[in-house]
Design a protein around this motif. Structure first.
Motif, mmCIF file in Angstrom:
data_model
loop_
_atom_site.group_PDB
_atom_site.id
_atom_site.type_symbol
_atom_site.label_atom_id
_atom_site.label_comp_id
_atom_site.label_asym_id
_atom_site.label_seq_id
_atom_site.Cartn_x
_atom_site.Cartn_y
_atom_site.Cartn_z
ATOM 1 N N GLY A 88 0.817 -1.213 0.000
ATOM 2 C CA GLY A 88 0.000 0.000 0.000
ATOM 3 C C GLY A 88 0.847 1.257 0.000
ATOM 4 N N LYS A 89 1.989 1.226 0.673
ATOM 5 C CA LYS A 89 2.872 2.393 0.682
ATOM 6 C C LYS A 89 3.457 2.658 -0.698
ATOM 7 C CE LYS A 89 4.075 2.096 5.579
ATOM 8 N NZ LYS A 89 5.138 1.839 6.585
ATOM 9 N N ILE A 90 3.696 1.591 -1.455
ATOM 10 C CA ILE A 90 4.156 1.759 -2.837
ATOM 11 C C ILE A 90 3.055 2.421 -3.659
ATOM 12 C CG2 ILE A 90 4.949 0.570 -4.917
ATOM 13 C CD1 ILE A 90 5.993 -1.669 -3.060
ATOM 14 N N LEU A 91 1.829 1.938 -3.488
ATOM 15 C CA LEU A 91 0.684 2.534 -4.174
ATOM 16 C C LEU A 91 0.533 4.002 -3.788
ATOM 17 C CD1 LEU A 91 -1.923 2.366 -5.871
ATOM 18 C CD2 LEU A 91 -3.086 1.494 -3.819
ATOM 19 N N ASP A 92 0.655 4.311 -2.489
ATOM 20 C CA ASP A 92 0.543 5.697 -2.027
ATOM 21 C C ASP A 92 1.564 6.588 -2.734
ATOM 22 O OD1 ASP A 92 -1.349 4.729 -0.269
ATOM 23 O OD2 ASP A 92 -0.031 4.785 1.483
ATOM 24 N N ARG A 93 2.801 6.107 -2.800
ATOM 25 C CA ARG A 93 3.875 6.911 -3.404
ATOM 26 C C ARG A 93 3.609 7.165 -4.885
ATOM 27 N NH1 ARG A 93 8.063 5.251 -6.250
ATOM 28 N NH2 ARG A 93 7.970 3.096 -5.501
ATOM 29 N N LEU A 94 3.180 6.135 -5.595
ATOM 30 C CA LEU A 94 2.925 6.297 -7.023
ATOM 31 C C LEU A 94 1.747 7.240 -7.271
ATOM 32 C CD1 LEU A 94 3.463 2.601 -8.159
ATOM 33 C CD2 LEU A 94 4.983 4.542 -8.555
ATOM 34 N N LEU A 95 0.739 7.176 -6.423
ATOM 35 C CA LEU A 95 -0.395 8.095 -6.549
ATOM 36 C C LEU A 95 0.048 9.540 -6.318
ATOM 37 C CD1 LEU A 95 -3.100 6.006 -4.679
ATOM 38 C CD2 LEU A 95 -3.270 6.767 -7.058
ATOM 39 N N ARG A 116 -7.877 3.595 0.222
ATOM 40 C CA ARG A 116 -6.444 3.920 0.134
ATOM 41 C C ARG A 116 -6.167 4.809 -1.077
ATOM 42 N NH1 ARG A 116 -2.351 1.105 3.428
ATOM 43 N NH2 ARG A 116 -0.640 2.569 3.173
ATOM 44 N N ILE A 117 -6.799 4.506 -2.198
ATOM 45 C CA ILE A 117 -6.611 5.314 -3.403
ATOM 46 C C ILE A 117 -7.280 6.674 -3.238
ATOM 47 C CG2 ILE A 117 -7.183 5.508 -5.861
ATOM 48 C CD1 ILE A 117 -6.994 2.409 -5.971
ATOM 49 N N ALA A 118 -8.526 6.664 -2.787
ATOM 50 C CA ALA A 118 -9.312 7.906 -2.720
ATOM 51 C C ALA A 118 -8.651 8.949 -1.830
ATOM 52 C CB ALA A 118 -10.725 7.604 -2.235
ATOM 53 N N ARG A 119 -8.041 8.514 -0.736
ATOM 54 C CA ARG A 119 -7.455 9.487 0.193
ATOM 55 C C ARG A 119 -6.216 10.177 -0.390
ATOM 56 N NH1 ARG A 119 -3.680 6.521 4.788
ATOM 57 N NH2 ARG A 119 -2.313 5.460 3.287
ATOM 58 N N SER A 120 -5.624 9.594 -1.446
ATOM 59 C CA SER A 120 -4.405 10.157 -2.038
ATOM 60 C C SER A 120 -4.667 10.935 -3.320
ATOM 61 C CB SER A 120 -3.403 9.026 -2.333
ATOM 62 O OG SER A 120 -3.005 8.381 -1.147
ATOM 63 N N ILE A 235 8.471 -4.738 -11.766
ATOM 64 C CA ILE A 235 7.755 -5.351 -10.649
ATOM 65 C C ILE A 235 8.349 -4.835 -9.342
ATOM 66 C CG2 ILE A 235 7.238 -7.499 -9.431
ATOM 67 C CD1 ILE A 235 7.148 -8.907 -12.108
ATOM 68 N N HIS A 236 7.477 -4.323 -8.497
ATOM 69 C CA HIS A 236 7.871 -3.933 -7.146
ATOM 70 C C HIS A 236 7.730 -5.181 -6.267
ATOM 71 C CE1 HIS A 236 7.813 0.396 -8.043
ATOM 72 N NE2 HIS A 236 6.755 0.131 -8.784
ATOM 73 N N ARG A 237 8.856 -5.736 -5.888
ATOM 74 C CA ARG A 237 8.837 -6.983 -5.125
ATOM 75 C C ARG A 237 8.569 -6.721 -3.647
ATOM 76 N NH1 ARG A 237 10.524 -11.354 -8.086
ATOM 77 N NH2 ARG A 237 11.343 -10.815 -10.160
ATOM 78 N N ALA A 238 7.794 -7.615 -3.063
ATOM 79 C CA ALA A 238 7.428 -7.494 -1.653
ATOM 80 C C ALA A 238 7.013 -8.875 -1.171
ATOM 81 C CB ALA A 238 6.291 -6.491 -1.492
#
Length: 259
Positions: A88-95, A116-120, A235-238
């Motif tokens: 989710g932090k990766i998604l936050d950063r990209l947004l 998570r998407i809407a707030r960013s 690919i962002h590996r996790a």
């Protein structure tokens, strides 16, 4: 009948398998066995149980509080496959980097990634969230509104993705998608990506994010990316959400157009 000597000879092999795949056994227990037991004893779906927990442990109107409640429940009570806090932090950063104005989510499930998407999103942006399961969509709708987002920010569409995508232009007046987040059935990743390409909704620079491409995996989707030449991708590996020791990753695609 197996002799004691032969049975003893298999013990080291059994222990090796148990140790090597222990995280998968834990996942099977949390995601399958606990779910079956709770479904039978509560009469509620796993998503409904998660909603009840979030409702009683969050601050209404606070997206961060809602996500935190989800994370605690998924980590300590039952497993739900949403993007989770680490990816989710990766998604936050990209947004934050992309500041997309028009976003499509495929697979809302029970609303975690939707919030998570809407707030960013930047001011004036809009998220179209697609969920085919009506019971899950009803929960998602409640979670979205609990987080304080109205229809002008998040529009929930309850239909299969392969029916929604071809109608995005005609029914929702969309011309271009700035970002697409895929977290629905992995077998749908490739056909839905191709539907998006055919619809003309992906413009140069449009971003597509696809979760769980390594586990449970989307091999046909990844093979297509390697061959089609339409994207710059990585690919962002996790690790798998709410799990340890199971490798996973989120694919990031930037559409380059037909060469």
């Amino acid at each position: 009948m197996v002799s004691p000597a032969i049975a003893l000879a298999f013990i080291p092999l059994l222990l090796t398998v148990l140790i090597k795949y222990r995280y998968f056994f834990v996942l099977f227990y949390r995601a399958i066995l606990v779910r079956i037991w709770k479904d039978c004893t509560t009469g509620l779906s796993r998503e409904e149980r998660a909603y009840q927990y979030v409702l009683t442990h969050c601050t209404l109107g606070d997206p961060d509080s809602i996500l935190d409640a989800f994370d605690i429940w998924c980590s300590n009570v039952e497993f739900i496959s949403n993007i989770g806090p680490k990816k989710g932090k990766i998604l936050d950063r990209l947004l934050m980097e992309q500041s997309p104005l028009t976003v499509l989510e495929l697979g809302a499930h029970c609303g975690y990634s939707t919030v998570r998407i809407a707030r960013s999103l930047p001011l004036g942006a809009r998220l179209y969230s697609v969920e085919m399961d009506q019971r899950n969509a009803a929960i998602t709708e409640k979670i979205i509104r609990m987080a304080g987002f109205d229809d002008s920010t998040v529009e929930l569409i309850v239909n299969p993705s392969d029916e929604v995508i071809p109608r995005l232009r005609s029914d929702y007046s969309l011309e271009k998608l700035d970002l697409v987040f895929m977290d629905h059935w992995k077998k749908c990743y490739l056909p839905d990506l191709q539907l998006l390409e055919d619809s003309g909704l992906l413009g140069k620079g449009s971003m597509v994010l696809a979760d769980n491409v390594l586990f449970p995996g989307a091999p046909k989707f990844l093979r297509y990316l390697r061959k089609c030449g339409l994207y710059e991708w990585k690919i962002h590996r996790a690790t798998l959400e709410y799990s340890r020791g199971i490798r996973d990753g989120m694919a990031e695609l930037i559409y380059q157009g037909i060469k």
